[in-house]
Write an enzyme that holds these catalytic residues in place. Structure first.
Site, PDB file in Angstrom:
ATOM      1  N   GLY B 331       2.466  -1.434  -7.565  1.00 34.48           N
ATOM      2  CA  GLY B 331       1.030  -1.569  -7.769  1.00 34.48           C
ATOM      3  C   GLY B 331       0.270  -1.213  -6.503  1.00 34.48           C
ATOM      4  O   GLY B 331       0.723  -0.375  -5.701  1.00 34.48           O
ATOM      5  N   SER B 332      -0.845  -1.883  -6.282  1.00 30.11           N
ATOM      6  CA  SER B 332      -1.742  -1.509  -5.182  1.00 30.11           C
ATOM      7  C   SER B 332      -1.156  -1.788  -3.812  1.00 30.11           C
ATOM      8  O   SER B 332      -1.728  -1.362  -2.809  1.00 30.11           O
ATOM      9  CB  SER B 332      -3.069  -2.248  -5.311  1.00 30.11           C
ATOM     10  OG  SER B 332      -3.637  -1.943  -6.570  1.00 30.11           O
ATOM     11  N   THR B 333      -0.047  -2.551  -3.727  1.00 28.19           N
ATOM     12  CA  THR B 333       0.530  -2.798  -2.404  1.00 28.19           C
ATOM     13  C   THR B 333       0.991  -1.498  -1.754  1.00 28.19           C
ATOM     14  O   THR B 333       1.185  -1.442  -0.543  1.00 28.19           O
ATOM     15  CB  THR B 333       1.735  -3.755  -2.476  1.00 28.19           C
ATOM     16  OG1 THR B 333       2.704  -3.204  -3.361  1.00 28.19           O
ATOM     17  CG2 THR B 333       1.331  -5.126  -2.961  1.00 28.19           C
ATOM     18  N   ILE B 334       1.137  -0.441  -2.531  1.00 28.90           N
ATOM     19  CA  ILE B 334       1.573   0.838  -1.975  1.00 28.90           C
ATOM     20  C   ILE B 334       0.424   1.546  -1.246  1.00 28.90           C
ATOM     21  O   ILE B 334       0.645   2.441  -0.436  1.00 28.90           O
ATOM     22  CB  ILE B 334       2.140   1.733  -3.107  1.00 28.90           C
ATOM     23  CG1 ILE B 334       3.066   2.823  -2.550  1.00 28.90           C
ATOM     24  CG2 ILE B 334       1.031   2.366  -3.933  1.00 28.90           C
ATOM     25  CD1 ILE B 334       4.372   2.291  -2.044  1.00 28.90           C
ATOM     26  N   LYS B 335      -0.815   1.124  -1.552  1.00 26.00           N
ATOM     27  CA  LYS B 335      -1.970   1.874  -1.066  1.00 26.00           C
ATOM     28  C   LYS B 335      -2.043   1.994   0.464  1.00 26.00           C
ATOM     29  O   LYS B 335      -2.280   3.082   0.980  1.00 26.00           O
ATOM     30  CB  LYS B 335      -3.271   1.268  -1.632  1.00 26.00           C
ATOM     31  CG  LYS B 335      -3.454   1.607  -3.109  1.00 26.00           C
ATOM     32  CD  LYS B 335      -4.655   0.880  -3.703  1.00 26.00           C
ATOM     33  CE  LYS B 335      -4.786   1.185  -5.202  1.00 26.00           C
ATOM     34  NZ  LYS B 335      -5.776   0.304  -5.839  1.00 26.00           N
TER      35      LYS B 335
END
Lengths: 366, 642
Positions: B331-335
């Site tokens: 999810g957004s933790t990759i951003k």
């Protein structure tokens, strides 16, 4: 081709195949059994094989030495051996509570092993020297020649070897024609001094004899070897448990199983059939040795060959009788089978001497 | 040969004749002696054979292995997590019993024997050899021991023995780290043979099966001792003849802080999920949570089928080691990682802005990739893209970036690879690339279209959905690398190994395993944005009034594709709800702890996952514990789990 053939002839000229054949067969049995007894140790096997090749080379050497040449070595050899025994008593190395070894630089040497050959040689030489005029004084002198080394070895203490060397001396006297009266007298005297000897025995020696008479006295102590060996042999049955399958052997119940008790390993794994084959091989070897003795040309050769022959028999018999519980436990290896380089070398030298005697036999039978 | 025959002796022929006569006599004696030997052999090997065979069978010395004491496992502060203790067992040697059932019935009158004990004994009986002594009842009380001792004479082949039992005082807490031991099976035996340790495992019944107990088996086991004992006809030891004592296994000190672990587990409540806390400066794993856990004490005695079924069939999968073997879309933790990639490659600058209308469309296509925020975030720069977790910013970035470049960059943080943590079973996860897709869909079952990489794949991957799947340990490792300015350590659970015999302590090597050369200003941009998340962004509520500055990033991993419908938590089955992520580190300027947490079906990361991390940080940095959240350390002697 012809050269190779001649070389081969030169090499084998003095090798008596009827003596060498059974000996090799027995050694083969020994190596096979050793592999099992020493827990399939390649190192033990190689070491024994190395000793064997050295022993065979010495055998060949002695087969090519004329008996009369050996006779000339008798006095010096005997003198050196006695000197060494005295040396052991004074500066010997103690191993397992016994002073048997002489330190010779890198290696240790057991002079009693040398005496096994030196004593019969000396006696045979002595009787040969006075051939035709042997009187009772000569027998007394011979007895002294025997008693000195036997006493020194007994003191080490190594009663087993002392008795065996004494026996080899006695064999020469017997074959030289010691009077039956004296022989009977000696036995009678032996029976009389028995109790006296008993009091001079070491505790462990007495224990061995008592335990021999009744192994259940101390089943985990002194009787242990004897009991375990009997169990090994008995449980082997007729056909044996098979090579490497002896339970007594491999569960660590058998002591000294690659040296003095190797016969128990053999008997357990190859059974009565194996034992019989081994007995027959020993009989062939000893029988041939007796024929050589009977045909020897001189008194010296006759006595020497006879003593060697009887020693072979004595060792084999005493060892097998000990393992099967007929005789008390004495430290005697099974000839040509037990692990150990020194014994193997002495035995093959003995065979070499027999071959030399055979080569110089009387050519015409009388 | 006497003096009177002196003249005869001079005749050589006569001499030879006498010699040969004596020799013949000797020959006869030799033959007789050998016949005697043959007779003796015949007697021993034929007549007495049966007798000696029995003696050989029942030879009286038994060689008994003495099992070494298994090493103790403690946390970083010396609190015991696994230890062995000796207890009495009632044991039966089946080969010495005529009627087993009858004997067990009679024994049941003396000591309590449950149907469960009988069942376990039956199972042992099938697996074992007859002559082995097998436990019927374990952990006898002193009273039971005394009662049996009085009646012992009635039960030949039954005896009381002392055996070592493994005990896990914390029960479920950290169960996935410590693991458990179990009975040695055929597969274990192969392993033991591979180590060339078969002799050393003689007498050992148990071996590590899971967790530290498995991966450090060879440190923990120790060296087996030997005792030669004389046994009587009943097989009971009479006296010891020789003894080589065993050498205890090595003690392990974990990097785990069990109190922190308790706080973290308590913070999950009944929810499923995973948490990994790492000291970014050393790779020490401080907490390692997989919820739900299980009670390892159940396995020690051989787990009964009811408990096993419950653990194995539960939809909550308590036996799954989630940090290691759970692969979830990030999810957004990759951003933040993608933003760092964009800075490094030059595709974006920190100040460059985009306009977010609330969705993204691939030019020429009708499909709208939606942003979480209806109507969009408006003008967005890199800081805002992370703090507010703007999807459209990353859709656009993905549209401008080649997936293989992205995969290469993320790979340096350890995504899609095993981190090398020191317990077994780690999954690699999926770091998608063209090559990965080609291989994943290779073979006859797929068509060429399946193997091709599409732009749409890149767009989904751009916000951490699509094919991406990482384990919580990977994410924790990656955020720890950010926290430590690009220097990575292999995460490890064991800190040091103590040799009990020599007192020698071996520290587990702590060299940096990887180093990513990053421009300090790029790293600073990302770290400032991560701190912004906790200060004014998606996790600001969770970190309100914190006495330290932390940094982090929320994430939400889709479980179920709603095909363009608006996602509403209330309307979706609990198990189809999104997984909530949070990763972070603190203190922001000088991090000493980095955490990744995943709450399965937790919904939004900000609401479900960030508060757990807050509790962990509070405890670790301030020593604060929410009242009643962490239970007291149980007594070491108490074998019940709490």
């Amino acid at each position: 081709m012809a050269l190779v053939q001649r070389l081969w002839e030169a090499l084998t000229r003095r090798i008596d195949s009827m003596l060498f054949g059974p000996a090799l067969a027995i050694v083969g049995i020994g190596l096979v059994t050793l592999f099992s007894a020493a827990d399939q140790s390649i190192a033990r096997e190689t070491s024994q094989a190395l000793s064997l090749s050295f022993a065979i080379a010495l055998m060949w050497m002695f087969a090519n030495i004329a008996p009369q040449t050996l006779a000339r070595a008798a006095v010096p050899l005997y003198t050196v051996a006695v000197a060494m025994l005295i040396g052991v008593a004074m500066f010997g190395v103690v191993v397992n509570g016994s002073r048997r070894w002489l330190p010779l630089g890198v290696a240790r040497f057991q002079p009693s092993e040398l005496m096994k050959i030196a004593l019969p040689l000396m006696l045979a030489w002595y009787f040969q020297k006075f051939e035709g005029r042997i009187g009772w004084r000569d027998f007394v002198f011979a007895a002294i020649l025997i008693v000195v080394p036997v006493y020194l070895i007994k003191r080490q203490p190594d009663l087993g070897t002392a008795l065996l060397i004494g026996a080899s001396g006695f064999y020469v006297l017997f074959l030289a024609g010691l009077s039956w009266k004296v022989i009977v007298g000696l036995f009678a005297m032996g029976a009389a001094v028995g109790p006296m000897v008993w009091s001079h025995l070491h505790d462990y020696q007495r224990e061995r004899i008592l335990t021999f008479l009744d192994p259940s006295r101390d089943p985990l102590g002194a009787g242990y070897h004897s009991t375990q060996a009997s169990i090994a042999l008995g449980s082997g049955g007729i056909v044996g448990k098979g090579w490497l399958n002896g339970t007594q052997t491999h569960l660590d119940f058998l002591p000294e199983r690659h040296t003095d008790f190797i016969f128990a390993v053999f008997g357990e794994e190859f059974g009565l059939i194996g034992n019989t084959v081994l007995l027959v091989l020993y009989m062939l070897l000893i029988g041939r040795a007796m024929m050589i003795t009977a045909n020897a040309s001189t008194l010296f050769s006759r006595l020497l060959a006879g003593a060697i022959t009887l020693m072979f028999f004595t060792y084999a018999f005493v060892n097998m009788a000990m393992v099967s519980g007929i005789l008390p436990v004495v430290g005697v290896p099974l000839p040509l089978v037990s692990y150990g380089g020194t014994a193997l070398i002495s035995l093959f030298i003995g065979l070499g001497i027999l071959m030399s005697v055979q080569a110089h036999r009387k050519l015409v039978m009388t | 040969m006497n003096a009177g025959g002196a003249s005869e002796l001079r005749n050589p022929e006569r001499d030879v004749y006498h010699f040969r006569r004596r020799l013949s006599l000797v020959a006869v004696l030799v033959f007789a002696a050998f016949c005697g030997l043959f007779a003796r052999f015949f007697y021993l090997q034929v007549i007495q054979r049966a007798h000696f065979e029995t003696l050989a069978e029942t030879n009286r010395i038994a060689i008994v292995p003495i099992v070494p004491n298994r090493g103790v496992i403690t946390d970083r502060n010396g609190i015991v997590l696994a230890q062995s203790y000796s207890a009495y067992t009632l044991e039966i040697t089946p080969s010495r019993i005529r009627n087993l059932d009858e004997t067990i019935d009679q024994l049941a009158n003396i000591v309590e024997i449950q149907p469960r004990d009988r069942k376990r004994f039956r199972k042992l009986l099938e697996e074992s050899k007859d002559f082995e002594s097998l436990p019927l009842r374990t952990r006898l009380t002193d009273e039971e021991v005394a009662r049996f001792a009085v009646n012992r004479y009635r039960f030949p082949g039954v005896d009381i023995k002392a055996r070592l039992f493994r005990q896990y005082p914390f029960g479920e807490i950290a169960s996935h780290v410590v693991g458990y031991i179990g009975r040695i099976n055929d597969k274990d035996n192969e392993r033991i043979a591979d180590w060339d340790e078969t002799a050393n495992y003689k007498g050992s019944d148990y071996i590590g099966k899971v967790g530290i107990e498995l991966s450090y088996e060879r440190e923990l086991h120790g060296t087996t001792g030997v005792e030669d004992v004389e046994v009587d006809a009943g097989g009971r030891a009479v006296r010891t003849l020789r003894r080589t004592p065993p050498v205890s296994g090595n003690n392990l000190t974990l990097s785990l802080d069990i109190k922190l672990q308790q706080v973290a587990e308590a913070a999950f409540g009944d929810r499923r999920g995973a948490l990994v806390a790492i000291d970014p400066t050393s790779g020490d794993v401080l907490a390692f949570v997989s919820k739900p856990g299980f009670d390892p004490n159940l396995f020690v005695d051989g787990i009964d089928s009811a408990n096993w079924q419950e653990l194995n069939d539960s939809p909550d999968k308590p036996l799954l080691n989630r940090p290691l073997r759970g692969a979830y879309p990030p999810g957004s933790t990759i951003k933040p990682f993608l933003a760092l990639a964009a800075l490094t490659s030059g595709r974006r600058t920190a100040t460059q802005t985009i306009y977010d209308p609330g969705f993204f469309q691939i030019p020429g296509q009708a499909h709208r990739f939606r942003d979480d925020k209806p109507g969009g975030h408006g003008t967005v720069d890199m800081y805002k893209s992370i703090v507010q977790s703007c999807d459209t910013y990353y859709y656009m970035l993905a549209n401008d970036t080649d997936i293989d470049d992205t995969a290469r960059f993320l790979g340096r943080f350890g995504f899609g690879q095993k981190t090398g943590i020191d317990i077994e079973g780690e999954l690699t996860g999926v770091l998608p690339s063209r090559e990965w897709k080609r291989q994943r869909f290779a073979g006859k079952n797929y068509r060429d279209e399946n193997r091709k990489w599409y732009l749409g794949d890149s767009i989904s991957a751009g916000i951490g959905q699509g094919y991406n799947a990482f384990t919580p340990i990977q994410l924790a490792h990656a955020i720890a690398m950010i926290a430590n300015d690009g220097v990575g350590y292999t995460p490890h659970l064991v800190k040091s190994v103590l040799n009990v015999k020599t007192g020698e302590v071996r520290e587990i090597a702590r060299e940096p395993a990887s180093h990513i050369a990053l421009r300090p200003e790029y790293l600073a941009t990302i770290k400032r944005a991560l701190a912004g998340v906790a200060k004014e962004g998606t996790s600001a509520a969770a970190f309100k009034d914190a006495k330290y500055v932390s940094a982090g990033k929320t994430g939400t991993a889709q479980v179920y594709s709603l095909k363009g419908e608006k996602y509403s938590e209330r309307h979706v089955d609990e198990r189809l709800r999104d997984h909530a992520w949070y990763m972070g580190y603190a203190p922001a300027d000088h991090p000493t702890i980095a955490v990744a947490v995943l709450v399965e079906n937790g919904g939004f990361g900000a609401a479900a996952a960030a508060p757990i991390v807050r509790k962990v940080f509070d405890h670790y940095l301030l020593g604060e514990t929410e009242p009643g959240a962490a239970k007291d350390v149980p007594d070491a002697g108490d074998d019940e789990s709490d």
